[in-house]
Design a protein around this motif. Sequence first.
Motif, PDB file in Angstrom:
ATOM      1  N   LEU A   5       0.830  -1.214   0.000  1.00 11.24           N
ATOM      2  CA  LEU A   5       0.000   0.000   0.000  1.00 11.24           C
ATOM      3  C   LEU A   5       0.861   1.259   0.000  1.00 11.24           C
ATOM      4  O   LEU A   5       0.530   2.259  -0.648  1.00 11.24           O
ATOM      5  CB  LEU A   5      -0.926   0.002   1.216  1.00 11.24           C
ATOM      6  N   ILE A  25     -11.186   2.292   1.657  1.00 16.55           N
ATOM      7  CA  ILE A  25     -10.774   1.131   2.452  1.00 16.55           C
ATOM      8  C   ILE A  25     -12.033   0.427   2.961  1.00 16.55           C
ATOM      9  O   ILE A  25     -12.864   1.043   3.633  1.00 16.55           O
ATOM     10  CB  ILE A  25      -9.884   1.563   3.631  1.00 16.55           C
ATOM     11  N   GLU A  46     -13.448  -2.890   5.117  1.00 15.34           N
ATOM     12  CA  GLU A  46     -13.051  -3.983   6.020  1.00 15.34           C
ATOM     13  C   GLU A  46     -14.265  -4.735   6.523  1.00 15.34           C
ATOM     14  O   GLU A  46     -15.338  -4.157   6.716  1.00 15.34           O
ATOM     15  CB  GLU A  46     -12.190  -3.453   7.167  1.00 15.34           C
ATOM     16  N   ALA A  49      -7.517  -1.493   9.430  1.00 19.96           N
ATOM     17  CA  ALA A  49      -7.985  -0.550   8.408  1.00 19.96           C
ATOM     18  C   ALA A  49      -7.438   0.854   8.675  1.00 19.96           C
ATOM     19  O   ALA A  49      -7.003   1.550   7.753  1.00 19.96           O
ATOM     20  CB  ALA A  49      -9.515  -0.526   8.375  1.00 19.96           C
ATOM     21  N   MET A  52      -3.866   0.974   7.712  1.00 20.04           N
ATOM     22  CA  MET A  52      -3.750   1.089   6.260  1.00 20.04           C
ATOM     23  C   MET A  52      -3.905   2.541   5.823  1.00 20.04           C
ATOM     24  O   MET A  52      -3.139   3.046   4.995  1.00 20.04           O
ATOM     25  CB  MET A  52      -4.802   0.213   5.574  1.00 20.04           C
ATOM     26  N   GLY A  53      -4.895   3.223   6.395  1.00 19.21           N
ATOM     27  CA  GLY A  53      -5.091   4.632   6.075  1.00 19.21           C
ATOM     28  C   GLY A  53      -3.913   5.487   6.486  1.00 19.21           C
ATOM     29  O   GLY A  53      -3.483   6.389   5.748  1.00 19.21           O
ATOM     30  N   PHE A 108     -13.753   5.128   4.384  1.00 18.54           N
ATOM     31  CA  PHE A 108     -13.776   3.850   5.108  1.00 18.54           C
ATOM     32  C   PHE A 108     -15.181   3.272   5.064  1.00 18.54           C
ATOM     33  O   PHE A 108     -16.166   3.993   5.241  1.00 18.54           O
ATOM     34  CB  PHE A 108     -13.385   4.044   6.580  1.00 18.54           C
ATOM     35  N   HIS A 130      -9.691  -7.201   4.430  1.00  8.35           N
ATOM     36  CA  HIS A 130      -9.400  -5.796   4.159  1.00  8.35           C
ATOM     37  C   HIS A 130      -9.088  -5.615   2.682  1.00  8.35           C
ATOM     38  O   HIS A 130      -8.277  -6.358   2.129  1.00  8.35           O
ATOM     39  CB  HIS A 130      -8.200  -5.314   4.988  1.00  8.35           C
ATOM     40  N   THR A 131      -9.724  -4.635   2.060  1.00  5.87           N
ATOM     41  CA  THR A 131      -9.448  -4.304   0.658  1.00  5.87           C
ATOM     42  C   THR A 131      -9.276  -2.799   0.538  1.00  5.87           C
ATOM     43  O   THR A 131     -10.086  -2.027   1.064  1.00  5.87           O
ATOM     44  CB  THR A 131     -10.599  -4.756  -0.266  1.00  5.87           C
ATOM     45  N   VAL A 132      -8.211  -2.395  -0.136  1.00  9.28           N
ATOM     46  CA  VAL A 132      -7.995  -0.981  -0.430  1.00  9.28           C
ATOM     47  C   VAL A 132      -8.141  -0.783  -1.933  1.00  9.28           C
ATOM     48  O   VAL A 132      -7.499  -1.471  -2.729  1.00  9.28           O
ATOM     49  CB  VAL A 132      -6.621  -0.493   0.036  1.00  9.28           C
ATOM     50  N   SER A 163      -5.865  -6.543  -1.582  1.00 10.09           N
ATOM     51  CA  SER A 163      -6.677  -7.201  -0.551  1.00 10.09           C
ATOM     52  C   SER A 163      -5.865  -8.172   0.289  1.00 10.09           C
ATOM     53  O   SER A 163      -4.910  -8.777  -0.193  1.00 10.09           O
ATOM     54  CB  SER A 163      -7.831  -7.986  -1.188  1.00 10.09           C
TER      55      SER A 163
END
Length: 269
Positions: free
Chosen positions: A139, A153, A155, A169, A172-173, A206, A218-220, A232
Amino acid sequence: MSSHPLRIAVAGASGRMGRMLIEAIAASGDCQLTAALDQPQSPSLGQDAAAFLGQSSGVAIESDLRSALAKADFLIDFTRPEGTLAHLQVCAELGVKVVIGTTGFDDAGKAAIAAAAQKTAVVFAPNMSVGVNVTLKLLELAAQALPDYDIEIVEAHHKHKVDAPSGTALKMGEVIAAAQNTALADRAVYERYGHTGARKAGSIGFATIRGGDIVGDHTVLFAGTGERIEISHKSSSRAGYAEGSVQAVRFLAKHSAGLFDMFDVLKLR
């Protein structure tokens, strides 16, 4: 490898994550479960910590924190913020090193962890999974290469999870925002309802899903013009978190104090 096993205490020993940790320690070869903690009202108190595996560890589940920590050099804690912080204070006093997988800390809690890490070594990460942390690195690369793409994002977790968005999540952000020299607090959009207007440029959205027994997905989404990229990670069991935690213990064995995360453990810096 040292001939002396790494002596580990597990907090929340009769919970789902606690049991995964006990199983991972038993399978490790270089680690030994020497104490197992649970709450005073737990029906598991007094039972062998490995009984659920059909094994005998010789370690009874107890609620006396100081008694447990006296038998260990490391504590792995995936409980709740208030419990973890109470455990951490005693660990710092006794010089017990700590792996913290608990999520949901506020700023004061994070500051307390940083203060304790001046006295003992701490690995603190919102997700201990090796795969999740490699995903975070991916990421970081994507965020640097795709500065003008819209980022969302998504989740999903089981119905019992009490905090949202997940700590993973949010991490990730934070990683994405930092890679673009910004702060997540200035970009995050946690709720959308009603007439929201057009998407604000630069925002990081989100979305949270809760249901069933989902361990953690989790998928971005990086959405550009004419294309989108999805990165993911999906967990099918908590075993990955447990194995990462054991790796974190091995890392802490080489440090006497300091605050570290899984990027340090996995050399992803």
